[in-house]
Design a protein around this motif. Sequence first.
Motif, PDB file in Angstrom:
ATOM      1  N   VAL A   1      -8.319  13.340  15.541  1.00 18.97           N
ATOM      2  CA  VAL A   1      -7.597  12.100  15.801  1.00 18.97           C
ATOM      3  C   VAL A   1      -7.259  11.440  14.460  1.00 18.97           C
ATOM      4  N   VAL A   2      -5.972  11.236  14.217  1.00 16.05           N
ATOM      5  CA  VAL A   2      -5.521  10.619  12.964  1.00 16.05           C
ATOM      6  C   VAL A   2      -4.743   9.343  13.280  1.00 16.05           C
ATOM      7  N   PRO A   3      -4.719   8.367  12.349  1.00 14.40           N
ATOM      8  CA  PRO A   3      -4.092   7.072  12.631  1.00 14.40           C
ATOM      9  C   PRO A   3      -2.571   7.023  12.527  1.00 14.40           C
ATOM     10  N   ASP A   4      -1.967   7.947  11.740  1.00 15.11           N
ATOM     11  CA  ASP A   4      -0.524   7.868  11.525  1.00 15.11           C
ATOM     12  C   ASP A   4       0.062   9.234  11.185  1.00 15.11           C
ATOM     13  N   GLU A   5       1.398   9.278  11.084  1.00 15.34           N
ATOM     14  CA  GLU A   5       2.096  10.539  10.817  1.00 15.34           C
ATOM     15  C   GLU A   5       1.823  11.081   9.418  1.00 15.34           C
ATOM     16  N   ASP A   6       1.638  10.181   8.443  1.00 18.26           N
ATOM     17  CA  ASP A   6       1.326  10.633   7.088  1.00 18.26           C
ATOM     18  C   ASP A   6      -0.004  11.382   7.058  1.00 18.26           C
ATOM     19  N   SER A   7      -0.986  10.836   7.774  1.00 18.46           N
ATOM     20  CA  SER A   7      -2.284  11.502   7.844  1.00 18.46           C
ATOM     21  C   SER A   7      -2.156  12.850   8.546  1.00 18.46           C
ATOM     22  N   LYS A   8      -1.357  12.895   9.593  1.00 16.57           N
ATOM     23  CA  LYS A   8      -1.150  14.139  10.314  1.00 16.57           C
ATOM     24  C   LYS A   8      -0.554  15.203   9.412  1.00 16.57           C
ATOM     25  N   SER A   9       0.456  14.823   8.633  1.00 20.92           N
ATOM     26  CA  SER A   9       1.124  15.774   7.755  1.00 20.92           C
ATOM     27  C   SER A   9       0.168  16.319   6.699  1.00 20.92           C
ATOM     28  N   GLU A  10      -0.620  15.420   6.104  1.00 15.44           N
ATOM     29  CA  GLU A  10      -1.554  15.855   5.065  1.00 15.44           C
ATOM     30  C   GLU A  10      -2.652  16.740   5.658  1.00 15.44           C
ATOM     31  N   TYR A  11      -3.126  16.376   6.832  1.00 16.45           N
ATOM     32  CA  TYR A  11      -4.182  17.156   7.483  1.00 16.45           C
ATOM     33  C   TYR A  11      -3.691  18.560   7.832  1.00 16.45           C
ATOM     34  N   GLU A  12      -2.503  18.631   8.410  1.00 18.43           N
ATOM     35  CA  GLU A  12      -1.936  19.937   8.775  1.00 18.43           C
ATOM     36  C   GLU A  12      -1.793  20.827   7.557  1.00 18.43           C
ATOM     37  N   GLY A  13      -1.304  20.258   6.457  1.00 15.61           N
ATOM     38  CA  GLY A  13      -1.110  21.042   5.243  1.00 15.61           C
ATOM     39  C   GLY A  13      -2.424  21.539   4.672  1.00 15.61           C
ATOM     40  N   SER A  14      -3.432  20.662   4.635  1.00 17.11           N
ATOM     41  CA  SER A  14      -4.735  21.034   4.087  1.00 17.11           C
ATOM     42  C   SER A  14      -5.406  22.108   4.937  1.00 17.11           C
ATOM     43  N   MET A  15      -5.328  21.960   6.242  1.00 17.03           N
ATOM     44  CA  MET A  15      -5.938  22.958   7.122  1.00 17.03           C
ATOM     45  C   MET A  15      -5.202  24.290   7.047  1.00 17.03           C
ATOM     46  N   ALA A  16      -3.889  24.246   6.933  1.00 17.75           N
ATOM     47  CA  ALA A  16      -3.105  25.482   6.843  1.00 17.75           C
ATOM     48  C   ALA A  16      -3.472  26.255   5.578  1.00 17.75           C
ATOM     49  N   ARG A  17      -3.656  25.536   4.478  1.00 18.68           N
ATOM     50  CA  ARG A  17      -4.035  26.187   3.223  1.00 18.68           C
ATOM     51  C   ARG A  17      -5.421  26.806   3.298  1.00 18.68           C
TER      52      ARG A  17
END
Length: 217
Positions: free
Chosen positions: A75-91
Amino acid sequence: MKLVWSPETASKAYIETVKSCGLLKQSSVAELVSAMAAGWDAKLIVETWSRGGAISTSIGLAIARNHTKGRHVCVVPDEDSKSEYEGSMARSGHSAEIIVGEPEEAMEGLQGVDFLVVDSSVKGFARILRVARLGHRGAVLMCKNASSRVASDFRWRGVLDRESRIVRSVFLPVGQGLDMAHVGAKVEGPPRRNGESRWIKHVDRKSGEEFVFRKLA
């Protein structure tokens, strides 16, 4: 039914997380959390994350999810957090389901939470604990970064409903502090009658730990 501990599964998740997160800072928390989630065979694992946060715990939970064949939701608070989380997990070679929004909205469709991790250093962290819909098998709740959390007077009983039975709570000096509570399985049936057993809670004043004992009539 209730959560049943499996040392073998916990060990496998722990070792795999050590290999994946061994070079990352604060990986000790990730390893412990991963082992706990896998060991308790959590089918619905939920965590909170916000932009700039460490990703190692999320990796550990993703690994645990693989062992339990369940769901890992972030659960993330905003779209910026979502984008950063997705990128970090993908890496890192992992992924998780992501829900964007306020705790009340995000947790609405998540029923039967077995394992929940929140960040105590984020303001309002207790809200998600209050609205979480825990499973009937019980649940394990964790607050990471507990040493630096905003609410120094935090108590588990203050964020759980009256029907939730705290089997044990403990603070672990791991990483920046890990506060954990094991909530027992919900007991369904008629109210207790005279002559039946009852549960008594005791709080250790020195350690702050809460213990629940069963007293037979």
